[in-house]
Design a protein around this motif. Sequence first.
Motif, PDB file in Angstrom:
ATOM      1  N   ALA A 122       0.247   6.114   3.852  1.00  0.00           N
ATOM      2  CA  ALA A 122      -0.223   4.264   3.883  1.00  0.00           C
ATOM      3  C   ALA A 122       0.702   3.652   3.425  1.00  0.00           C
ATOM      4  O   ALA A 122       1.667   3.457   3.030  1.00  0.00           O
ATOM      5  CB  ALA A 122      -1.136   4.651   2.994  1.00  0.00           C
ATOM      6  N   GLY A 123       1.017   2.939   4.679  1.00  0.00           N
ATOM      7  CA  GLY A 123       1.703   1.337   4.137  1.00  0.00           C
ATOM      8  C   GLY A 123       3.070   1.312   4.893  1.00  0.00           C
ATOM      9  O   GLY A 123       4.016   0.026   5.129  1.00  0.00           O
ATOM     10  N   LYS A 125       0.609  -1.275   0.334  1.00  0.00           N
ATOM     11  CA  LYS A 125      -0.293   0.183   0.099  1.00  0.00           C
ATOM     12  C   LYS A 125       0.610   1.159  -0.381  1.00  0.00           C
ATOM     13  O   LYS A 125       0.328   2.491  -0.049  1.00  0.00           O
ATOM     14  CB  LYS A 125      -0.586  -0.166   1.494  1.00  0.00           C
ATOM     15  CG  LYS A 125      -2.356  -1.159   1.509  1.00  0.00           C
ATOM     16  CD  LYS A 125      -3.331  -0.834   2.204  1.00  0.00           C
ATOM     17  CE  LYS A 125      -2.991  -2.202   2.930  1.00  0.00           C
ATOM     18  NZ  LYS A 125      -3.507  -1.713   4.919  1.00  0.00           N
ATOM     19  N   ALA A 126       2.395   1.060   0.368  1.00  0.00           N
ATOM     20  CA  ALA A 126       2.630   2.319   0.765  1.00  0.00           C
ATOM     21  C   ALA A 126       3.211   3.130  -0.763  1.00  0.00           C
ATOM     22  O   ALA A 126       3.455   2.009  -1.802  1.00  0.00           O
ATOM     23  CB  ALA A 126       4.530   2.110   0.652  1.00  0.00           C
ATOM     24  N   VAL A 127       3.101   4.151  -1.209  1.00  0.00           N
ATOM     25  CA  VAL A 127       3.323   5.051  -2.582  1.00  0.00           C
ATOM     26  C   VAL A 127       4.679   4.602  -3.055  1.00  0.00           C
ATOM     27  O   VAL A 127       5.904   5.093  -2.036  1.00  0.00           O
ATOM     28  CB  VAL A 127       3.256   6.127  -2.485  1.00  0.00           C
ATOM     29  CG1 VAL A 127       3.010   6.937  -3.676  1.00  0.00           C
ATOM     30  CG2 VAL A 127       1.702   6.641  -1.973  1.00  0.00           C
ATOM     31  N   LYS A 128       4.782   3.926  -4.361  1.00  0.00           N
ATOM     32  CA  LYS A 128       6.259   4.061  -4.613  1.00  0.00           C
ATOM     33  C   LYS A 128       6.677   5.219  -5.473  1.00  0.00           C
ATOM     34  O   LYS A 128       6.239   6.493  -5.442  1.00  0.00           O
ATOM     35  CB  LYS A 128       5.920   3.283  -5.889  1.00  0.00           C
ATOM     36  CG  LYS A 128       5.892   1.659  -5.581  1.00  0.00           C
ATOM     37  CD  LYS A 128       6.672   1.012  -4.788  1.00  0.00           C
ATOM     38  CE  LYS A 128       5.941  -0.143  -4.513  1.00  0.00           C
ATOM     39  NZ  LYS A 128       4.957  -0.837  -3.332  1.00  0.00           N
ATOM     40  N   MET A 129       8.120   5.417  -5.713  1.00  0.00           N
ATOM     41  CA  MET A 129       8.788   6.691  -5.599  1.00  0.00           C
ATOM     42  C   MET A 129       7.836   7.336  -6.990  1.00  0.00           C
ATOM     43  O   MET A 129       7.905   8.222  -7.528  1.00  0.00           O
ATOM     44  CB  MET A 129      10.255   6.625  -5.622  1.00  0.00           C
ATOM     45  CG  MET A 129      11.463   6.724  -4.735  1.00  0.00           C
ATOM     46  SD  MET A 129      10.967   8.116  -3.214  1.00  0.00           S
ATOM     47  CE  MET A 129      12.329   8.434  -4.045  1.00  0.00           C
ATOM     48  N   ASP A 135      13.566  10.471   1.743  1.00  0.00           N
ATOM     49  CA  ASP A 135      12.661  10.913   0.122  1.00  0.00           C
ATOM     50  C   ASP A 135      11.737  10.054  -0.284  1.00  0.00           C
ATOM     51  O   ASP A 135      11.447  10.314  -1.025  1.00  0.00           O
ATOM     52  CB  ASP A 135      14.143  11.262  -0.703  1.00  0.00           C
ATOM     53  CG  ASP A 135      15.353  11.993  -0.224  1.00  0.00           C
ATOM     54  OD1 ASP A 135      14.090  13.005   0.571  1.00  0.00           O
ATOM     55  OD2 ASP A 135      16.521  11.894  -0.469  1.00  0.00           O
ATOM     56  N   GLU A 136      11.464   9.171   0.714  1.00  0.00           N
ATOM     57  CA  GLU A 136       9.978   8.213   0.392  1.00  0.00           C
ATOM     58  C   GLU A 136       9.272   9.306   0.611  1.00  0.00           C
ATOM     59  O   GLU A 136       8.822  10.149   1.219  1.00  0.00           O
ATOM     60  CB  GLU A 136      10.112   6.939   1.093  1.00  0.00           C
ATOM     61  CG  GLU A 136      11.511   6.235   1.500  1.00  0.00           C
ATOM     62  CD  GLU A 136      11.066   5.641  -0.232  1.00  0.00           C
ATOM     63  OE1 GLU A 136       9.855   5.251  -0.918  1.00  0.00           O
ATOM     64  OE2 GLU A 136      11.978   4.464  -0.832  1.00  0.00           O
ATOM     65  N   PRO A 137       7.896   9.049  -0.632  1.00  0.00           N
ATOM     66  CA  PRO A 137       6.611   9.571  -0.484  1.00  0.00           C
ATOM     67  C   PRO A 137       5.885   9.715   0.644  1.00  0.00           C
ATOM     68  O   PRO A 137       5.174  10.282   0.700  1.00  0.00           O
ATOM     69  CB  PRO A 137       5.911   9.327  -1.356  1.00  0.00           C
ATOM     70  CG  PRO A 137       7.246   8.297  -2.648  1.00  0.00           C
ATOM     71  CD  PRO A 137       8.070   7.759  -1.545  1.00  0.00           C
ATOM     72  N   ARG A 166       2.335  16.830  -4.807  1.00  0.00           N
ATOM     73  CA  ARG A 166       2.959  15.487  -4.052  1.00  0.00           C
ATOM     74  C   ARG A 166       1.538  14.785  -3.477  1.00  0.00           C
ATOM     75  O   ARG A 166       1.161  15.436  -2.720  1.00  0.00           O
ATOM     76  CB  ARG A 166       4.194  15.856  -3.122  1.00  0.00           C
ATOM     77  CG  ARG A 166       4.601  14.415  -2.223  1.00  0.00           C
ATOM     78  CD  ARG A 166       5.601  15.102  -0.958  1.00  0.00           C
ATOM     79  NE  ARG A 166       7.170  15.683  -1.432  1.00  0.00           N
ATOM     80  CZ  ARG A 166       7.871  15.470  -2.607  1.00  0.00           C
ATOM     81  NH1 ARG A 166       7.943  13.609  -2.619  1.00  0.00           N
ATOM     82  NH2 ARG A 166       9.152  15.625  -3.356  1.00  0.00           N
ATOM     83  N   ARG A 167       2.449  13.873  -3.532  1.00  0.00           N
ATOM     84  CA  ARG A 167       1.230  12.684  -2.878  1.00  0.00           C
ATOM     85  C   ARG A 167       1.301  12.601  -1.410  1.00  0.00           C
ATOM     86  O   ARG A 167       2.162  12.826  -1.230  1.00  0.00           O
ATOM     87  CB  ARG A 167       0.095  11.479  -3.429  1.00  0.00           C
ATOM     88  CG  ARG A 167       0.552  11.053  -4.677  1.00  0.00           C
ATOM     89  CD  ARG A 167       0.645   9.914  -5.065  1.00  0.00           C
ATOM     90  NE  ARG A 167       0.068   9.668  -5.982  1.00  0.00           N
ATOM     91  CZ  ARG A 167      -1.025   9.702  -7.042  1.00  0.00           C
ATOM     92  NH1 ARG A 167      -2.138   9.583  -6.008  1.00  0.00           N
ATOM     93  NH2 ARG A 167      -1.308   9.236  -8.316  1.00  0.00           N
TER      94      ARG A 167
END
Length: 161
Positions: A35-36, A12-16, A75-77, A30-31
């Motif tokens: 989540a995740g 569920k984590a947003v990818k780069m 730096d992860e979303p 930016r989102r």
Amino acid sequence: MEEITEHRSDEKAVKMKDAFYPLASGAQRRRHTTAGWDFYVTWKGGSSNWIPLKDMKESFPIEVAVYAISKGIQDEPAFAWWIPHVVRKRKRFLGKVKSKYWERTHKYGIRIPKSIKEAIKIDKANWDTLWQDSIQMEMKNNRVAFEEADGIQKDHGTPSI
């Protein structure tokens, strides 16, 4: 909380590559999502468990930001949209946590005691008993809250119904 020991992310984590979404004007935004992501937290009582990032971010923002930076995941979303703000405002956040109570010694030009011993000392220096009188008045007014126990009012000696 004693420390954050681990972190994990799931599907569920947003990818780069999905960190931004397009607006109608063509600009990128930016989102803002956490989540995740979960953190394994060790508590002061000795227990530990996994806590979602959304809860950790609200309860321990500075600790989570420091952990994320130390692990290189800032730096992860899920982190990039709020960590810069927390780091920039860290001093102000910590200042809000610390009480100004112990720093304040006077109010309206009158010395404020922090203990009964200090109040007596101030009264002796001023050749009066104003602080002692005010303490006695407060104690008299608040004593009522502590007099009833086990359904018996100590001042009347009769059970309350």
